[in-house]
Structure formats: C-alpha cells, structure tokens
Write a protein that holds these residues in place. Sequence first.
Motif, PDB file in Angstrom:
ATOM      1  N   VAL A  68      40.425  65.366  -1.747  1.00 29.76           N
ATOM      2  CA  VAL A  68      40.423  66.347  -0.404  1.00 29.76           C
ATOM      3  C   VAL A  68      40.714  67.610  -1.296  1.00 29.76           C
ATOM      4  CG1 VAL A  68      41.819  67.856   1.395  1.00 29.76           C
ATOM      5  CG2 VAL A  68      41.682  65.041   1.419  1.00 29.76           C
ATOM      6  N   HIS A  69      39.896  68.570  -1.243  1.00 30.08           N
ATOM      7  CA  HIS A  69      39.372  69.810  -2.277  1.00 30.08           C
ATOM      8  C   HIS A  69      38.449  70.820  -1.538  1.00 30.08           C
ATOM      9  CE1 HIS A  69      37.215  71.764  -5.276  1.00 30.08           C
ATOM     10  NE2 HIS A  69      38.418  71.899  -5.578  1.00 30.08           N
ATOM     11  N   ASP A  97      35.990  58.994  11.250  1.00 36.06           N
ATOM     12  CA  ASP A  97      35.123  58.153   9.980  1.00 36.06           C
ATOM     13  C   ASP A  97      35.590  56.450   9.427  1.00 36.06           C
ATOM     14  OD1 ASP A  97      34.689  57.976   6.819  1.00 36.06           O
ATOM     15  OD2 ASP A  97      33.700  59.830   7.104  1.00 36.06           O
ATOM     16  N   PRO A  98      35.197  56.417   8.979  1.00 36.21           N
ATOM     17  CA  PRO A  98      35.248  55.451   8.041  1.00 36.21           C
ATOM     18  C   PRO A  98      35.896  55.062   6.856  1.00 36.21           C
ATOM     19  CG  PRO A  98      33.831  54.517   9.328  1.00 36.21           C
ATOM     20  CD  PRO A  98      33.650  55.510   9.861  1.00 36.21           C
ATOM     21  N   VAL A  99      35.538  55.858   6.021  1.00 39.50           N
ATOM     22  CA  VAL A  99      35.721  55.845   4.714  1.00 39.50           C
ATOM     23  C   VAL A  99      37.015  56.298   5.212  1.00 39.50           C
ATOM     24  CG1 VAL A  99      35.503  56.372   2.440  1.00 39.50           C
ATOM     25  CG2 VAL A  99      33.026  55.876   4.002  1.00 39.50           C
ATOM     26  N   GLU A 151      37.424  68.962   6.618  1.00 35.68           N
ATOM     27  CA  GLU A 151      36.394  67.886   7.280  1.00 35.68           C
ATOM     28  C   GLU A 151      37.441  66.770   7.533  1.00 35.68           C
ATOM     29  OE1 GLU A 151      32.419  68.812   5.332  1.00 35.68           O
ATOM     30  OE2 GLU A 151      33.796  68.063   3.699  1.00 35.68           O
ATOM     31  N   PHE A 152      38.805  66.408   6.194  1.00 39.04           N
ATOM     32  CA  PHE A 152      39.094  65.503   6.642  1.00 39.04           C
ATOM     33  C   PHE A 152      40.044  65.619   7.510  1.00 39.04           C
ATOM     34  CE2 PHE A 152      43.380  63.255   5.515  1.00 39.04           C
ATOM     35  CZ  PHE A 152      42.758  62.832   4.948  1.00 39.04           C
ATOM     36  N   GLU A 153      40.417  67.057   8.388  1.00 41.61           N
ATOM     37  CA  GLU A 153      41.621  67.526   9.802  1.00 41.61           C
ATOM     38  C   GLU A 153      40.502  66.334  10.742  1.00 41.61           C
ATOM     39  OE1 GLU A 153      44.299  67.819  12.254  1.00 41.61           O
ATOM     40  OE2 GLU A 153      44.384  67.925  10.044  1.00 41.61           O
ATOM     41  N   GLU A 154      39.269  66.655  10.834  1.00 43.60           N
ATOM     42  CA  GLU A 154      38.271  66.565  11.993  1.00 43.60           C
ATOM     43  C   GLU A 154      37.657  64.845  11.903  1.00 43.60           C
ATOM     44  OE1 GLU A 154      34.897  69.449  11.229  1.00 43.60           O
ATOM     45  OE2 GLU A 154      36.642  70.734  12.353  1.00 43.60           O
ATOM     46  N   LEU A 155      37.397  64.412  10.747  1.00 40.06           N
ATOM     47  CA  LEU A 155      37.120  63.577  10.322  1.00 40.06           C
ATOM     48  C   LEU A 155      37.864  61.911  10.454  1.00 40.06           C
ATOM     49  CD1 LEU A 155      33.705  64.182   8.751  1.00 40.06           C
ATOM     50  CD2 LEU A 155      34.168  63.871  11.359  1.00 40.06           C
ATOM     51  N   SER A 156      39.776  62.286  10.121  1.00 39.60           N
ATOM     52  CA  SER A 156      40.445  60.987   9.364  1.00 39.60           C
ATOM     53  C   SER A 156      40.297  60.325  10.512  1.00 39.60           C
ATOM     54  CB  SER A 156      41.797  62.460   9.558  1.00 39.60           C
ATOM     55  OG  SER A 156      41.969  61.944  10.105  1.00 39.60           O
ATOM     56  N   GLN A 199      42.941  55.991   3.821  1.00 36.01           N
ATOM     57  CA  GLN A 199      44.529  55.810   4.811  1.00 36.01           C
ATOM     58  C   GLN A 199      45.530  55.248   4.514  1.00 36.01           C
ATOM     59  OE1 GLN A 199      45.097  60.194   7.638  1.00 36.01           O
ATOM     60  NE2 GLN A 199      42.727  59.833   7.620  1.00 36.01           N
ATOM     61  N   GLN A 200      44.179  53.614   5.772  1.00 38.40           N
ATOM     62  CA  GLN A 200      44.948  52.431   5.855  1.00 38.40           C
ATOM     63  C   GLN A 200      45.214  51.309   4.384  1.00 38.40           C
ATOM     64  OE1 GLN A 200      42.575  50.797   9.187  1.00 38.40           O
ATOM     65  NE2 GLN A 200      43.121  53.219  10.479  1.00 38.40           N
ATOM     66  N   HIS A 201      44.339  51.450   3.940  1.00 40.02           N
ATOM     67  CA  HIS A 201      44.027  50.476   3.107  1.00 40.02           C
ATOM     68  C   HIS A 201      44.363  50.554   1.188  1.00 40.02           C
ATOM     69  CE1 HIS A 201      43.574  47.354   5.848  1.00 40.02           C
ATOM     70  NE2 HIS A 201      42.380  48.405   6.102  1.00 40.02           N
ATOM     71  N   GLY A 202      44.035  52.415   1.429  1.00 39.77           N
ATOM     72  CA  GLY A 202      44.015  53.024  -0.111  1.00 39.77           C
ATOM     73  C   GLY A 202      46.037  52.896  -0.351  1.00 39.77           C
ATOM     74  N   SER A 203      45.565  54.541  -1.797  1.00 41.12           N
ATOM     75  CA  SER A 203      46.836  54.354  -1.842  1.00 41.12           C
ATOM     76  C   SER A 203      46.699  55.955  -2.604  1.00 41.12           C
ATOM     77  CB  SER A 203      47.358  54.063  -3.226  1.00 41.12           C
ATOM     78  OG  SER A 203      47.408  52.276  -3.415  1.00 41.12           O
TER      79      SER A 203
END
Length: 113
Positions: free
Chosen positions: A56-57, A97-99, A89-94, A104-108
């Motif tokens: 996120v940048h 957006d499947p990515v 974008e992160f806020e609107e799509l979190s 958020q669910q399976h990453g670190s």
Amino acid sequence: MPLMFGFAQERRKLLEAELLRVAAELPALGVERAYLTGDLAQERVGPDSELELVLVHSTVEAFHRRPDFFIDHLRPRVGMRLLVYTPQEFEELSETDPVLQRAQQHGSLIYAG
C-alpha cells in the motif's frame, strides 16, 4: 533434469533473507503497509517460488506501472512479484478484491507504518 534434494529449503532461505532485506527498506520508500503472500506465506516453497508482496503506497502511477518504482529501488536478488495499491484503493477494495482478501486473510502483515 535431475531432482535436487534440499533445494526447497535453500530456496526458502534465499526468500526469507530477501524478505528481511526488502522489509527493512520499505519505510524509506513510503510504503504504508506490506503483506507477504504467495508460496512463502503459505509455506509451500518450491524451486520456482518467488517473493510475492502486496504493498500500500501513495502514488499517481497507473496500476501496471507501480511495481517499477520498487523494482528500481529494491533491485531484487530473487524473483519478485509486487501488487501496489493506493491507500484509497485498499480501503475501497479490501472487502471485494480477491487479491486483497487473500492478503489479509492468508498472508502475513510484514509492515504497517
């Protein structure tokens, strides 16, 4: 091609070392948040595994051009895949957006500024 035993462990060591190096540089490059995704996050490292990050940048660059900035500055030592989202974008799509959902669910979460 002959099978090389122990290669996955060596690849994991390379990816983990590169992750530490890259994570240390992200704050200076203006990253607000970073998630490790992909094989390393899922503990499924193989011979072709790359370092995969969602960043996120704040930027005005087109989506497909955003990784270029980080590749130029980080000069990766292993294969690296980057997806870069703006904070908006992160806020609107979190939630849709499947990515971002997988990140958020399976990453670190490796960095949050």
